[in-house]
Design a protein around this motif. Structure first.
Motif, PDB file in Angstrom:
ATOM      1  N   LEU A  86       0.843  -1.315   0.277  1.00  0.00           N
ATOM      2  CA  LEU A  86       0.141  -0.124  -0.195  1.00  0.00           C
ATOM      3  C   LEU A  86       1.539   1.308  -0.100  1.00  0.00           C
ATOM      4  CD1 LEU A  86      -3.294   0.307   0.630  1.00  0.00           C
ATOM      5  CD2 LEU A  86      -2.604   1.190   2.468  1.00  0.00           C
ATOM      6  N   LEU A  87       2.024   1.128   0.485  1.00  0.00           N
ATOM      7  CA  LEU A  87       3.130   2.435   0.911  1.00  0.00           C
ATOM      8  C   LEU A  87       3.323   2.802  -0.623  1.00  0.00           C
ATOM      9  CD1 LEU A  87       5.647   1.700   3.861  1.00  0.00           C
ATOM     10  CD2 LEU A  87       3.764   3.107   3.568  1.00  0.00           C
ATOM     11  N   VAL A  88       3.605   1.696  -1.259  1.00  0.00           N
ATOM     12  CA  VAL A  88       3.532   1.933  -3.066  1.00  0.00           C
ATOM     13  C   VAL A  88       2.584   2.445  -3.637  1.00  0.00           C
ATOM     14  CG1 VAL A  88       5.445   1.147  -4.914  1.00  0.00           C
ATOM     15  CG2 VAL A  88       5.445   0.320  -2.935  1.00  0.00           C
ATOM     16  N   VAL A 134       5.405   2.337  10.429  1.00  0.00           N
ATOM     17  CA  VAL A 134       6.435   2.541   9.425  1.00  0.00           C
ATOM     18  C   VAL A 134       7.075   3.545  10.445  1.00  0.00           C
ATOM     19  CG1 VAL A 134       6.218   0.523   7.625  1.00  0.00           C
ATOM     20  CG2 VAL A 134       5.407   3.388   7.462  1.00  0.00           C
ATOM     21  N   THR A 135       6.464   4.595  11.330  1.00  0.00           N
ATOM     22  CA  THR A 135       6.664   5.792  11.832  1.00  0.00           C
ATOM     23  C   THR A 135       8.131   5.675  12.542  1.00  0.00           C
ATOM     24  OG1 THR A 135       4.789   6.698  11.978  1.00  0.00           O
ATOM     25  CG2 THR A 135       6.863   7.945  13.055  1.00  0.00           C
ATOM     26  N   LEU A 141       9.600   7.411   5.576  1.00  0.00           N
ATOM     27  CA  LEU A 141      10.192   8.235   5.258  1.00  0.00           C
ATOM     28  C   LEU A 141       9.689   8.475   3.559  1.00  0.00           C
ATOM     29  CD1 LEU A 141      13.246   9.002   7.555  1.00  0.00           C
ATOM     30  CD2 LEU A 141      11.208  10.609   7.029  1.00  0.00           C
ATOM     31  N   TRP A 142       9.956   7.531   3.181  1.00  0.00           N
ATOM     32  CA  TRP A 142       9.833   7.275   1.896  1.00  0.00           C
ATOM     33  C   TRP A 142       8.447   7.672   1.250  1.00  0.00           C
ATOM     34  CZ3 TRP A 142       6.798   4.840  -1.040  1.00  0.00           C
ATOM     35  CH2 TRP A 142       6.955   4.785  -3.132  1.00  0.00           C
ATOM     36  N   PHE A 143       7.467   7.368   1.769  1.00  0.00           N
ATOM     37  CA  PHE A 143       6.392   7.276   1.132  1.00  0.00           C
ATOM     38  C   PHE A 143       6.057   8.570   1.768  1.00  0.00           C
ATOM     39  CE2 PHE A 143       2.082   7.103   3.707  1.00  0.00           C
ATOM     40  CZ  PHE A 143       1.492   7.190   2.662  1.00  0.00           C
ATOM     41  N   LEU A 144       6.651   9.472   2.460  1.00  0.00           N
ATOM     42  CA  LEU A 144       6.087  10.152   3.272  1.00  0.00           C
ATOM     43  C   LEU A 144       6.680  11.632   1.710  1.00  0.00           C
ATOM     44  CD1 LEU A 144       6.512  10.978   7.253  1.00  0.00           C
ATOM     45  CD2 LEU A 144       4.553  10.821   5.695  1.00  0.00           C
ATOM     46  N   ILE A 157      10.860  12.083  12.273  1.00  0.00           N
ATOM     47  CA  ILE A 157       9.662  12.733  12.077  1.00  0.00           C
ATOM     48  C   ILE A 157       8.652  11.051  13.110  1.00  0.00           C
ATOM     49  CG2 ILE A 157       7.291  12.614  10.829  1.00  0.00           C
ATOM     50  CD1 ILE A 157       9.364  13.590   8.597  1.00  0.00           C
ATOM     51  N   ASN A 158       8.776  11.767  14.295  1.00  0.00           N
ATOM     52  CA  ASN A 158       8.335  11.169  15.164  1.00  0.00           C
ATOM     53  C   ASN A 158       6.495  11.102  15.669  1.00  0.00           C
ATOM     54  OD1 ASN A 158       7.883   8.461  16.912  1.00  0.00           O
ATOM     55  ND2 ASN A 158       8.005   9.824  19.245  1.00  0.00           N
TER      56      ASN A 158
END
Length: 277
Positions: A86-88, A134-135, A141-144, A157-158
């Motif tokens: 889903l992240l992709v 995945v935080t 981070l890649w997803f953001l 980024i927590n």
């Protein structure tokens, strides 16, 4: 009641339709978003379902005391596989669909608000299902970044409580503490304002703080835990802000607060030390 005088002029016939037939237009947008989300979920689940179709018969061949742990492990693996897929999938949808948000001030029922609605709808599909897992990891981070959030080097980024990622800028060495809420919009009573939010180099946003749209935090600044930066806040370089709503706290006031926390009087000498004298 929606005040059309707060809106920019309609762009085209579609914009006029949305403004004239607000609730039918909203219903159509909602059904469209649910349909898009369903296909995204389906694509994310496909690899996991394929693995399960082989894993379940294989695990069933083992004795009962081993069968159930194996089946549970397969389900757990499938959950994470679908989450990472889903992240992709979501950034690909975000790139292909009309999700290019621009600064805007008007009402919700306009064509300009549609990309904002779609962009956040896609993002929330991950935020409310898998992003918290995945935080603080490279995939998170890649997803953001893939969703358009500008993130500098060594940023910490927590939090997953993010909205409008494509309108957010977090520069180098920034710290966003646990459960920080950060977004790039605000409004109420039918009014919507979309405005970029900027966090400068080496700034620290404390635990559970809220950073709203149209906020700029200068380099090296500190926002204390549980504070709320209202729209239009401009935090200068190296400044400390705190409270609800947040305001600037001088160095002298901050030193006094620290002394009170430590149980010290204004002169910095503990009562016990004074009694010994």
């Amino acid at each position: 009641m929606f005040d059309e005088s707060k809106n920019p002029p309609p762009r085209n016939r579609l914009d006029r339709f949305i403004r004239q037939f607000r609730y039918p237009a909203y219903f159509i947008a909602l059904i469209t978003l649910y349909t898009i989300a369903s296909t995204a979920i389906g694509l994310a689940l496909a690899p996991a379902l394929w693995i399960l179709s082989h894993w379940v018969p294989w695990s069933a061949s083992f004795p009962g005391w081993l069968r159930w742990p194996l089946l549970g492990t397969g389900l757990g693996f499938s959950f994470f596989l679908s989450g990472f897929t889903l992240l992709v999938v979501i950034p690909i949808y975000n790139r292909l669909l009309p999700t290019r948000i621009k600064p805007f001030k008007g009402t919700y029922f306009t064509l300009a608000a549609l990309p904002w609605f779609l962009h956040n709808g896609l993002f929330y599909l991950v935020r409310y299902t898998f992003l918290q897992y995945v935080t603080l990891t490279p995939p998170g981070l890649w997803f953001l970044r893939a969703m358009g959030m500008k993130i500098g080097e060594r940023a910490f980024i927590n939090t997953y409580l993010i909205s409008d990622p494509c309108m957010l800028t977090v520069e180098d060495d920034v710290v966003l503490g646990g459960s920080v809420r950060i977004f790039a919009h605000y409004g109420g009573g039918g009014k919507l304002v979309i405005a970029p939010t900027f966090i400068g180099n080496k700034a620290t946003i404390g635990l559970n703080a809220t950073v709203m749209g149209d906020v700029q935090v200068g380099a090296g600044a500190t926002i204390l835990a549980h504070s709320v930066l209202l729209p239009g806040s401009r935090v200068g370089e190296g400044e400390t802000w705190g409270g609800v709503p947040a305001r600037r706290i001088s160095r002298e006031e901050m030193d006094r607060i620290k002394q009170e926390i430590q149980g010290l009087p204004a002169d910095g000498v503990s009562p016990k030390s004074q009694s010994v004298r």
